[in-house]
Design an enzyme around this catalytic site. Structure first.
Site, PDB file in Angstrom:
ATOM      1  N   GLU A 233      11.968  55.543  46.595  1.00 36.36           N
ATOM      2  CA  GLU A 233      12.136  54.146  46.200  1.00 36.36           C
ATOM      3  C   GLU A 233      12.049  53.917  44.693  1.00 36.36           C
ATOM      4  O   GLU A 233      12.731  53.040  44.159  1.00 36.36           O
ATOM      5  CB  GLU A 233      11.075  53.270  46.900  1.00 36.36           C
ATOM      6  CG  GLU A 233      11.222  53.162  48.395  1.00 36.36           C
ATOM      7  CD  GLU A 233      12.462  52.371  48.813  1.00 36.36           C
ATOM      8  OE1 GLU A 233      12.994  51.608  47.986  1.00 36.36           O
ATOM      9  OE2 GLU A 233      12.895  52.528  49.969  1.00 36.36           O
TER      10      GLU A 233
ATOM     11  N   SER B 146     -19.651  28.891 102.078  1.00 33.15           N
ATOM     12  CA  SER B 146     -21.045  29.326 102.236  1.00 33.15           C
ATOM     13  C   SER B 146     -21.556  30.184 101.098  1.00 33.15           C
ATOM     14  O   SER B 146     -22.762  30.442 101.007  1.00 33.15           O
ATOM     15  CB  SER B 146     -21.203  30.083 103.559  1.00 33.15           C
ATOM     16  OG  SER B 146     -20.992  29.209 104.650  1.00 33.15           O
TER      17      SER B 146
END
Length: 683
Positions: free
Chosen positions: A94, A365
């Site tokens: 780069e 229950s």
């Protein structure tokens, strides 16, 4: 008159002198202008920018559960945690003069300007790493002279404000590598399933080539093209003496092992739990959507990925494949800490994202233990007797309530609390709430962690007020904790991208019930899995002491219970008003619960429910409710709060003229204690 002409040489010298003066003056002015520009740029702050970073959610063991980025996956890491080979490869391809220039490369800039002028467009790129960073952070990608000038000025500002290493670090954490991966850490994980610091030279060269064309050079898209780009970069590294010829050849020959694509996976782990985490982050902790998704947060959770996988596998194996509408919820916690270990909010997340662990249903229950805990603190003992028979209850200005036992079956006899819990007797339960007053039960439920609104009516004893599995699980955790409530915790901490602690959750215990009453209730809840109990059908699947309570309505099937190490709740039913077949479908809640508990605790020795101080154990003759003697045919071991145990002996089975000899309570060496001392992980 004769005109004397100046000699050409002198004229030229005078002109040269003027030119030199002008040039020097121009250079001085130019240098002064440059100095002023630099001083000005140095004094100006760089534009504000928000670098989107990926938020990561971790399981309790450090595994990554999920990453949040919505198309921009970025995990910033310092330069020290990036492979040097990747940095060398990036600079080589780069910006080979990155360490020498001051923001832009004059030679590349001149060449680019020449090409642009010749072609009358912006074809040639000459951007340095610093310029690319300036463009990515602050500017658009438009190819205009105005943008180029701004880019150059911002590049100078970056060079004035940051060191080369800092610029390089920002750059490799900013650029796009394709497939939603921004920055080298996300790229390394996306392509190779590893951290950036662990990249090889071959992998580094391949990654460094991708930003030139993230789709074009992606090894996922075209591996041959990516290899060709890799070769170009390895040659550049060799050219710049970053690699020897042999090292470059070896790197190119190294096989590339790509990670399996995320979208190729069949399922993601714990999807309902991940959604729950997102809800907590935004609603409980006040972190906005943008910061949650793009703030680079590190969210540490309590989920145990091994236990979660077992829960998901068991749910998938037990639920019938031919009935996709039958749904499930499962949640498991460590009762000592409140840490949520597993959460399954449904059978198929892709089909329905509704988390049924948070949905509210009638518990039936399975609500009764909450009421019985209140009863034990208000005069009841495990031996309190009441007659179970068809009964009409009157309440609230002569309103009538007529409950019934399951299947219309009644003992038509006196039964004690242990028997009522074991068989889930409804008449005993409603008589109990009638004695206590419904509001007292509502208050008890709230103290244990039930946050849903409840109606203070007799039917509350049978679980008619909807609650969520998570709430019920928290209440059961308080019961097994000897009356200490613990808040459910899913997130232990949240850190921002800089490592600052934003949230920290620690276990909080609050004594909300009497320890002795809680321990007595736990002991009675073990009877649910004894012969004749509502959970006996699955008792053989567990090899450790467990306690719990089943619950059922026309539309719901529950089992909530615990060992000392784990408390879990399972609900099975339909989202819409479709009745549950209690025999075929209702049973599945028990099967999932029992298989999950045994599998989740595999590798841990059986643990006993210990009794606190203030508890006594005696043998009781169940027929008379008195202390059993050696002549009683069916003695049962009961636990009582000290001073509430029976004092009289059963005389029904003693021969004439013989003094009753009481049965001694068992010693501490019970079956499970012996199992615990014998147990080894491979047993």
């Amino acid at each position: 008159m004769e005109v004397i002409r100046e000699a050409p040489l002198l004229r030229y010298l005078r002109w040269a002198k003027k030119f030199v003066k002008f040039t020097i003056l121009s250079l001085l002015c130019f240098s002064f202008a440059i100095l002023l520009l630099i001083l000005y740029l140095r004094s100006q702050p760089l534009p504000e920018t928000f670098v989107k970073q990926t938020t990561t959610i971790y399981a309790s063991n450090g595994e990554v559960l999920d990453t949040m980025h919505r198309g921009e996956n970025r995990i910033s890491v310092p330069l020290a945690e990036i492979s040097p080979a990747l940095l060398d490869a990036t600079i080589a391809i780069e910006d080979r003069s990155f360490r020498e220039h001051f923001g832009f490369d004059w030679k590349r800039l001149a060449m680019a300007a020449y090409v642009d002028v010749v072609n009358m467009d912006m074809r040639q790129g000459a951007s340095t790493i610093t310029q690319q960073l300036a463009r990515n952070l602050y500017l658009s990608l438009d190819k205009t002279w105005e943008r180029k000038i701004k880019e150059a000025l911002l590049a100078i500002q970056l060079e004035l404000n940051y060191s080369k290493d800092e610029i390089l670090e920002m750059y490799v954490n900013q650029i796009y590598y394709g497939h939603s991966a921004y920055g080298v850490q996300a790229a390394a994980q996306t392509y190779f399933g590893k951290d950036a610091k662990d990249l090889t030279v071959a992998e580094s060269a391949m990654l460094a080539g991708i930003p030139k064309g993230p789709t074009y050079y992606s090894p996922f898209v075209d591996l041959e093209r990516a290899k060709a780009r890799q070769k170009l970069i390895l040659d550049a590294m060799e050219r710049d003496n970053l690699l020897t010829s042999k090292e470059a050849e070896q790197a190119y020959a190294e096989p590339i092992k790509l990670k399996q694509r995320a979208n190729d996976k069949v399922t993601e782990p714990a999807p309902y739990f991940r959604d729950y985490i997102a809800t907590l982050v935004k609603n409980k902790y006040g972190i906005d959507e943008e910061k949650f998704i793009h703030g680079g947060l590190k969210i540490h959770t309590t989920l145990d990925p091994v236990v979660q996988k077992k829960a998901e596998d068991i749910v998938a194996s037990v639920l019938p494949k031919n009935n996709p509408n039958l749904q499930v919820a499962l949640v498991a916690m460590d009762p000592a800490t409140g840490y949520i270990k597993a959460m399954v909010g449904g059978r198929d997340y892709k089909a329905s994202q509704f988390n049924r662990v948070l949905g509210k249903r009638q518990p039936g229950s399975s609500f009764k233990p909450i009421m019985y805990l209140s009863a034990l603190q208000n005069g009841y003992t495990p031996l309190t007797l009441m007659k179970s028979e068809p009964t009409v209850f009157t309440y609230d200005n002569n309103k009538q309530y007529i409950p019934g036992n399951f299947g219309g079956k009644y003992p038509n006899a006196l039964i004690n609390m242990r028997e009522a819990i074991k068989t889930s007797d409804n008449i005993y339960a409603v008589k109990t709430i009638d004695f206590l007053g419904p509001q007292k039960v509502v208050d008890q439920a709230k103290q244990l962690g039930i946050t849903s609104s409840m109606q203070a009516v007799p039917s509350l004893a049978l679980g008619t007020s909807p609650v969520s599995p998570l709430e019920l699980n928290a209440a059961y955790a308080a019961i097994v904790n000897k009356g200490q409530a613990v808040k459910p915790i899913a997130i232990t901490s949240i850190e921002d991208s800089e490592g600052n602690l934003l949230v920290e959750e620690k276990p909080e215990k609050t004594q909300v019930a009497d320890p002795v009453a809680s321990a007595l209730l736990v002991n009675m809840m073990q009877s649910v899995f004894e012969q004749g109990g509502t959970g006996y059908r699955v008792a053989g699947e567990m090899n450790r002491p467990v306690a719990g309570k089943t619950g059922s309505t026309d539309y719901d099937a529950w089992l909530s219970g615990f060992t000392p190490q784990l408390v879990s709740t399972v609900w099975v039913g339909y989202d819409k008003n479709q009745k549950v077949d209690d025999v075929k479908e209702g049973y599945l809640s028990k099967k999932i619960w029992s298989q999950f508990m045994e599998s989740a605790l595999k590798g841990q020795p059986p643990a006993l429910f210990d009794m606190p101080a203030g508890v006594v154990s005696v043998y009781i003759d169940p027929a008379s409710g008195k202390l059993a003697t050696e002549h009683c045919p069916n003695p049962q071991l009961f636990y009582f709060a000290s001073g509430t145990e029976p004092q009289d002996y059963c005389m029904n089975h003693i021969p004439k003229n013989e003094t009753p000899t009481p049965l001694k309570p068992p010693d501490s060496s019970t079956f499970w204690q012996r199992m615990g001392s014998w147990w080894k992980p491979d047993h």
